[in-house]
Design a protein around this motif. Structure first.
Motif, PDB file in Angstrom:
ATOM      1  N   ALA A  85      12.540 -13.409   6.325  1.00 58.04           N
ATOM      2  CA  ALA A  85      11.597 -12.317   6.711  1.00 58.04           C
ATOM      3  C   ALA A  85      11.875 -10.921   6.120  1.00 58.04           C
ATOM      4  O   ALA A  85      11.103 -10.064   5.849  1.00 58.04           O
ATOM      5  N   ALA A  86      13.249 -10.490   6.411  1.00 55.74           N
ATOM      6  CA  ALA A  86      13.569  -9.293   6.244  1.00 55.74           C
ATOM      7  C   ALA A  86      13.789  -9.103   4.440  1.00 55.74           C
ATOM      8  O   ALA A  86      13.136  -7.833   4.075  1.00 55.74           O
ATOM      9  N   VAL A  87      13.919 -10.057   3.912  1.00 55.12           N
ATOM     10  CA  VAL A  87      13.731  -9.774   2.439  1.00 55.12           C
ATOM     11  C   VAL A  87      12.224  -9.708   1.942  1.00 55.12           C
ATOM     12  O   VAL A  87      12.074  -8.950   1.190  1.00 55.12           O
ATOM     13  N   ILE A 134      18.800  -7.208  -1.886  1.00 50.68           N
ATOM     14  CA  ILE A 134      19.952  -6.735  -1.318  1.00 50.68           C
ATOM     15  C   ILE A 134      19.514  -5.813  -0.028  1.00 50.68           C
ATOM     16  O   ILE A 134      20.454  -5.667   0.891  1.00 50.68           O
ATOM     17  N   LEU A 135      18.462  -5.216  -0.146  1.00 49.20           N
ATOM     18  CA  LEU A 135      17.971  -4.313   1.047  1.00 49.20           C
ATOM     19  C   LEU A 135      17.788  -5.125   2.233  1.00 49.20           C
ATOM     20  O   LEU A 135      18.096  -4.721   3.327  1.00 49.20           O
ATOM     21  N   GLY A 136      17.205  -6.307   2.102  1.00 53.15           N
ATOM     22  CA  GLY A 136      16.900  -7.069   3.353  1.00 53.15           C
ATOM     23  C   GLY A 136      17.949  -7.605   4.209  1.00 53.15           C
ATOM     24  O   GLY A 136      18.150  -7.444   5.378  1.00 53.15           O
ATOM     25  N   ILE A 137      19.015  -8.050   3.404  1.00 50.93           N
ATOM     26  CA  ILE A 137      20.303  -8.559   3.881  1.00 50.93           C
ATOM     27  C   ILE A 137      21.325  -7.653   4.458  1.00 50.93           C
ATOM     28  O   ILE A 137      21.801  -7.456   5.597  1.00 50.93           O
ATOM     29  N   GLY A 187      30.384  -5.693   4.082  1.00 48.72           N
ATOM     30  CA  GLY A 187      30.009  -7.008   3.388  1.00 48.72           C
ATOM     31  C   GLY A 187      28.499  -6.665   2.861  1.00 48.72           C
ATOM     32  O   GLY A 187      27.789  -7.563   2.635  1.00 48.72           O
ATOM     33  N   ILE A 188      28.591  -5.332   2.452  1.00 51.73           N
ATOM     34  CA  ILE A 188      27.057  -4.975   1.986  1.00 51.73           C
ATOM     35  C   ILE A 188      27.313  -4.747   0.406  1.00 51.73           C
ATOM     36  O   ILE A 188      27.877  -4.003  -0.110  1.00 51.73           O
ATOM     37  N   VAL A 189      26.052  -5.216  -0.246  1.00 46.59           N
ATOM     38  CA  VAL A 189      26.155  -4.883  -1.718  1.00 46.59           C
ATOM     39  C   VAL A 189      25.461  -3.702  -2.093  1.00 46.59           C
ATOM     40  O   VAL A 189      24.391  -3.379  -1.450  1.00 46.59           O
TER      41      VAL A 189
END
Length: 576
Positions: free
Chosen positions: A396-398, A423-426, A569-571
């Motif tokens: 849902a976030a992605v 990347i943004l959603g996670i 842990g963020i890309v």
């Protein structure tokens, strides 16, 4: 720097207080100043020291200032109010310290062996939103301690033993007897378990069979063990897919199930019983606690063996603590577990201390956290009241992030949009959770999480992308900047530089208190400061020396942001 700023100043002021006859155990309270008018740091120990000595606090503060004033790192010391000491650092010291190796170096007295217990999903079920907080908070602590140079042992303590598997085995064997073709998929196992639980509660014959299968499993019956291994493997494979998508450092061999400790359980019960720590209460082996060990109103016993001889979670947890302290030689045990388990954890730790299993300075810490809530301020569930699958939450976030990306870049290819949306959603999900004080509950709101304003992942990533774009636009390599001496020509540049030098102290504070939101708050402040610097100090204008200095400062900001993202842990991404 061989020491962080706070370490250096604390040592200096400790020496000063020692010269006044104050014992080393007396606290030196040194904190960053809340406002610029109070300098860069403030020492608040003079008043307490004066009370201890029976002297005037301003006089004591004056003696401390006279002792410390010769430090080249300090430009000015001022006494304020009843005895506060305001510290302003020298610009030359700040400039000379502005190198990436200095900023990222975190001096420690000794390296620790740290065991982090986190995630702990239910097997034979898909991971759900209730597993998110433990998983990502624990992962940040793992990354942080690895960055600090500690030896980190990850422990994914999964429930892979006991009655629930007896139920699943009994139901599965029934299906096999009917000749049905069974698909080995997690969604089927979850459905089998749901139906098996209903049968277990309603059908005594089925319940008897399930218990018999538990006994056979514990006896290592080959048929039971073969099916059990398949159940466990299917479950852990699903978990691993989720971990990899979320950039979690857990690996398959980090999953240490309850079955691992099965052979240790009789010995745990025997030792605690023989030593009188556990008592027989109507056939049940229990541990009762004194008011000094737990609060006086807590009378619930810690049960380690049932009347029928069966063991409980408490027994397995005790065996796990013993293993982690005596076999893994842990100096620090971090249990990243829901705050609703606080009583269980307090009883566990109290039992371990009473048994004398804790070695020397070994610390056991419950890293408790609150609940993710929906817009109704109730635990986050679907409209029908079902628990939301973690993969559904991520999807849902992605999906929402993809709409935002398409609105901003309608000309992008679907592959490029999909990559950035992932990347943004996670990042939005993880950062929104980690940026909150873990102890409290928080409301899950995707619109706020994906906003490009405020303390959000998109805002921080945009700050990083802006710096990357600055260098790429002018054909410059960011890695080649940030090594030269940086000139601080304005209060804006100085504030940004000082914040960079506070990175190591912030990490030490985070490791001490286990609050990931300290990292998030630091990065947000860094991004806000950089944006102000970017708008008020033209980077590519002026003479070459100013341009290079400001490029160097921008490069350092980008590299610290990237390091902070890595700890969370963020890309990172080069385009938004």
């Amino acid at each position: 720097m061989e020491k962080t700023i706070i370490q250096r100043l604390e040592l200096k002021f400790r020496d000063a207080f020692r010269c006044l006859g104050i014992a080393d155990s007396f606290p030196v309270v040194l904190v960053p100043s809340s406002k610029n008018i109070f300098g860069d740091y403030q020492v608040n120990g003079a008043m307490a020291a004066a009370k201890n000595l029976g002297r005037n606090p301003r006089e004591v503060a004056a003696e401390v200032v006279s002792f410390v004033s010769h430090d080249a790192a300090i430009a000015k010391l001022e006494i304020a109010g009843p005895g506060f000491i305001n510290i302003t650092l020298a610009d030359t010291f700040i400039s000379s310290a502005l190198r990436l190796d200095n900023i990222l170096r975190v001096p420690r007295e000794r390296k620790l062996t740290v065991v982090v217990d986190y995630s702990s999903p239910n097997l034979a079920k898909e991971m759900h939103v209730g597993h998110l907080r433990s998983t990502i908070i624990g992962d940040v602590l793992v990354r942080l301690h690895e960055f600090l140079g500690n030896k980190v042992i990850r422990r994914n303590h999964v429930g892979d033993w006991g009655t629930q598997f007896g139920m699943l085995l009994a139901y599965f064997m029934e299906l096999q007897q009917t000749g049905q073709e069974i698909s080995w998929e997690l969604k089927n196992l979850e459905e089998f378990y749901r139906k098996a639980k209903i049968r277990f509660d309603q059908d005594e014959a089925f319940a008897t069979t399930a218990r018999k299968f538990v006994t056979k499993l514990q006896a290592k019956d080959s048929t039971m063990m073969q099916l059990w291994r398949q159940f466990v493997q299917i479950s852990l494979s699903h978990c691993q897919e989720v971990y990899e998508r979320l950039q979690i450092k857990l690996e398959p061999n980090d999953a240490v199930g309850e079955s691992f400790y099965n052979n240790s359980l009789p010995g745990v019960v025997m030792e605690l019983t023989q030593r009188g720590i556990a008592v027989d209460d109507g056939g049940t082996k229990c541990i009762f606690f004194t008011p000094e060990e737990l609060e006086a109103h807590v009378t619930t016993p810690f049960i380690i063996q049932k009347q029928d001889g069966g063991y409980l979670y408490a027994t397995t947890d005790l065996a796990a603590v013993y293993d982690r302290i005596h076999n893994l030689n842990a100096d620090l045990l971090l249990y990243v577990i829901d705050s609703r388990q606080s009583l269980h954890i307090r009883q566990l730790f109290a039992t371990v201390r009473r048994a004398g299993w804790v070695k020397g300075s070994t610390a056991m810490v419950h890293v408790a956290f609150g609940t993710m809530l929906g817009n109704d301020n109730k635990p986050f569930k679907t409209r029908s009241g079902d628990t939301i699958k973690l993969t559904s939450l991520i999807d849902a976030a992605v999906a929402k992030a993809k709409k935002i990306v398409h609105q901003r870049h309608p000309d992008w290819s679907s592959e490029r949009s999909d990559a950035l949306a992932e990347i943004l959603g996670i990042a939005a999900i993880k950062y929104a959770d980690l940026s909150k004080n873990r102890i409290g509950d928080y409301v899950f709101n995707l619109d706020q999480m994906l906003a490009f304003e405020g303390n959000t992942a998109p805002y921080l990533l945009y700050a990083y992308v802006r710096i990357q774009s600055l260098f790429s636009k002018h054909g410059l390599a960011m890695q080649s900047h940030g090594t030269q001496e940086i000139t601080l020509d304005s209060t804006v540049e100085r504030a940004l530089a000082l914040h960079l030098l506070r990175f190591a102290d912030m990490l030490l504070q985070t490791a001490k208190e286990n609050f990931p939101h300290y990292i998030c708050n630091y990065l947000y402040e860094l991004a806000v400061m950089f944006m102000h610097f970017y708008e008020t100090c033209p980077i590519m204008h002026g003479d070459a020396a100013i341009r290079d200095s400001r490029l160097g400062l921008a490069a350092l900001v980008a590299q610290v942001l990237a390091t902070g993202f890595s700890l969370l842990g963020i890309v990172i991404t080069d385009s938004m």
